[in-house]
Design a protein around this motif. Structure first.
Motif, short mmCIF file in Angstrom:
data_model
loop_
_atom_site.label_atom_id
_atom_site.label_comp_id
_atom_site.label_asym_id
_atom_site.label_seq_id
_atom_site.Cartn_x
_atom_site.Cartn_y
_atom_site.Cartn_z
N ALA A 56 29.18 67.90 14.56
CA ALA A 56 27.97 68.71 14.38
C ALA A 56 27.33 69.07 15.71
O ALA A 56 26.75 70.15 15.87
CB ALA A 56 26.98 67.96 13.50
N ARG A 57 27.44 68.17 16.70
CA ARG A 57 26.92 68.47 18.03
C ARG A 57 27.82 69.44 18.79
O ARG A 57 27.34 70.28 19.55
CB ARG A 57 26.78 67.17 18.84
CG ARG A 57 25.67 66.25 18.36
CD ARG A 57 25.43 65.12 19.36
NE ARG A 57 26.61 64.28 19.56
CZ ARG A 57 26.88 63.19 18.84
NH1 ARG A 57 26.06 62.82 17.87
NH2 ARG A 57 27.97 62.48 19.10
N ALA A 58 29.12 69.32 18.58
CA ALA A 58 30.08 70.07 19.39
C ALA A 58 30.29 71.51 18.93
O ALA A 58 30.49 72.40 19.75
CB ALA A 58 31.43 69.34 19.40
N ILE A 59 30.25 71.74 17.63
CA ILE A 59 30.58 73.07 17.12
C ILE A 59 29.53 74.10 17.54
O ILE A 59 28.34 73.80 17.57
CB ILE A 59 30.76 73.03 15.58
CG1 ILE A 59 31.44 74.30 15.07
CG2 ILE A 59 29.42 72.79 14.87
CD1 ILE A 59 31.90 74.21 13.63
N THR A 60 29.98 75.28 17.86
CA THR A 60 29.07 76.35 18.28
C THR A 60 28.62 77.16 17.07
O THR A 60 29.24 77.13 16.00
CB THR A 60 29.74 77.29 19.28
OG1 THR A 60 30.81 78.00 18.61
CG2 THR A 60 30.31 76.52 20.47
N ASP A 61 27.54 77.90 17.25
CA ASP A 61 27.08 78.78 16.17
C ASP A 61 28.16 79.80 15.81
O ASP A 61 28.35 80.12 14.62
CB ASP A 61 25.81 79.53 16.60
CG ASP A 61 24.56 78.66 16.51
OD1 ASP A 61 24.65 77.50 16.06
OD2 ASP A 61 23.47 79.16 16.89
#
Length: 200
Positions: A56-61
């Motif tokens: 959840a922290r790593a994925i980009t919009d």
């Protein structure tokens, strides 16, 4: 490949990194489906939740948008990642997708994310969904998830959006009685949100 073939390598890359990863022998999306990770032993649940928070922290919009344009597994996972990271700028996208109810199971993720955001705007999307789909006894969609999410918001915000659906003889009772197994709304979203917040 687990999902329908696609010629889009960018989509497949994002799916392989965020939807398919196997933790303790099961793909991420399967652990999120129905909140299945709640039934894991602590020794299995803890690493799964750590992996989920890291994703959840790593994925980009931009990567989330790619997943939200794909099939139900990708949409379900994207919505969970949005909810865990509380990316509220996706509220209207998820709310509109919930109301459209185009794909099976993905609505579970939308309801979780809206519950995590927990504002009046989120409650209004959930209430609109229930208003529409509790009047459809032929549709066993994500009504249980939506009422649980709405109850979660009510309990946190001191509101009463769920009340009108739960009056005796009201919309929930009528819809529930039309199903094979009439049921009382469950507060399982409370537990899902608590685990999402847990430091373990």
């Amino acid at each position: 490949m687990r999902f329908p073939r696609s010629s889009d390598p960018e989509l497949l890359d994002v799916i392989n990194r965020y939807v398919n990863p196997t933790i303790n022998g099961t793909g991420r999306y399967l652990r999120l489906l129905h909140g299945n990770f709640l039934h894991d032993d602590e020794s299995e649940r803890a690493p799964f939740l750590q992996s989920l928070r890291a994703a959840a922290r790593a994925i980009t919009d931009e990567e989330l948008e790619i997943l939200l344009e794909s099939e139900w597994r990708s949409r379900l996972t994207a919505a969970w990642l949005i909810g865990v990271s509380r990316r509220e700028h996706f509220r209207d996208v998820l709310g509109d997708m919930l109301l459209a109810s185009q794909l099976c199971f993905s609505g579970q993720g939308y309801c979780f994310a809206l519950a995590r955001f927990g504002t009046e705007e989120d409650a209004l999307y959930l209430a609109a969904y229930l208003e529409r789909y509790l009047q459809r006894p032929d549709c066993q969609y994500d009504q249980h998830w939506a009422i649980s999410a709405l109850l979660h918001i009510d309990s946190r915000a001191g509101t009463e959006y769920a009340t009108r659906f739960l009056t005796p003889g009201g919309m929930w009772q009528q819809w529930s009685e039309a199903q094979f197994k009439p049921s009382v709304p469950s507060r399982f979203i409370d537990e899902l949100c608590a685990w999402a917040d847990s430091p373990r």
